[in-house]
Motif scaffolding. Sequence first.
Motif, mmCIF file in Angstrom:
data_model
loop_
_atom_site.group_PDB
_atom_site.id
_atom_site.type_symbol
_atom_site.label_atom_id
_atom_site.label_comp_id
_atom_site.label_asym_id
_atom_site.label_seq_id
_atom_site.Cartn_x
_atom_site.Cartn_y
_atom_site.Cartn_z
ATOM 1 N N ARG A 57 0.811 -1.221 0.000
ATOM 2 C CA ARG A 57 0.000 0.000 0.000
ATOM 3 C C ARG A 57 0.845 1.272 0.000
ATOM 4 N NH1 ARG A 57 -4.384 -2.163 4.382
ATOM 5 N NH2 ARG A 57 -5.672 -3.304 2.904
ATOM 6 N N GLN A 58 2.002 1.226 0.642
ATOM 7 C CA GLN A 58 2.839 2.422 0.773
ATOM 8 C C GLN A 58 3.977 2.493 -0.240
ATOM 9 O OE1 GLN A 58 4.103 2.884 4.853
ATOM 10 N NE2 GLN A 58 2.150 2.142 5.612
ATOM 11 N N THR B 28 4.823 5.661 -2.224
ATOM 12 C CA THR B 28 5.370 6.812 -1.502
ATOM 13 C C THR B 28 6.759 6.542 -0.932
ATOM 14 O OG1 THR B 28 4.318 6.141 0.573
ATOM 15 C CG2 THR B 28 3.055 7.609 -0.873
ATOM 16 N N THR C 281 8.798 0.170 7.798
ATOM 17 C CA THR C 281 7.370 -0.016 7.534
ATOM 18 C C THR C 281 6.852 -1.243 8.273
ATOM 19 O OG1 THR C 281 7.615 1.023 5.364
ATOM 20 C CG2 THR C 281 5.648 -0.324 5.713
#
Length: 101
Positions: free
Chosen positions: A70-71, A74, A89
């Motif tokens: 999901r990240q 970024t 993370t």
Amino acid sequence: MAASADPAPVPTRWAGATDDDVIRALAARDEEAVRELHRRYGRAVYALAFRVGTTSADMDVQKAFLAMVRQAATAPQGWPDARLWILGTAYQTLCKSTSPE
């Protein structure tokens, strides 16, 4: 009977790819990238889960890898070794799993 040697690793499209390459593919939702990231960092994330003290390591490690997917868009770009982002993370996700809701 003598023990057989481990077979040679099967070459994949990720041979020679940097962590950054894998994360960019992860951002594009490439399923093979998820497998490669798990192959590279699965043991470290499991070890981190036990160190953090999760009660359900398997489920929490899955949550950590899902958070990375999901990240990924970024994530900082241009790192040949993105271990800091990957384990950071995972750590944040694992800590959320151990905190009372």
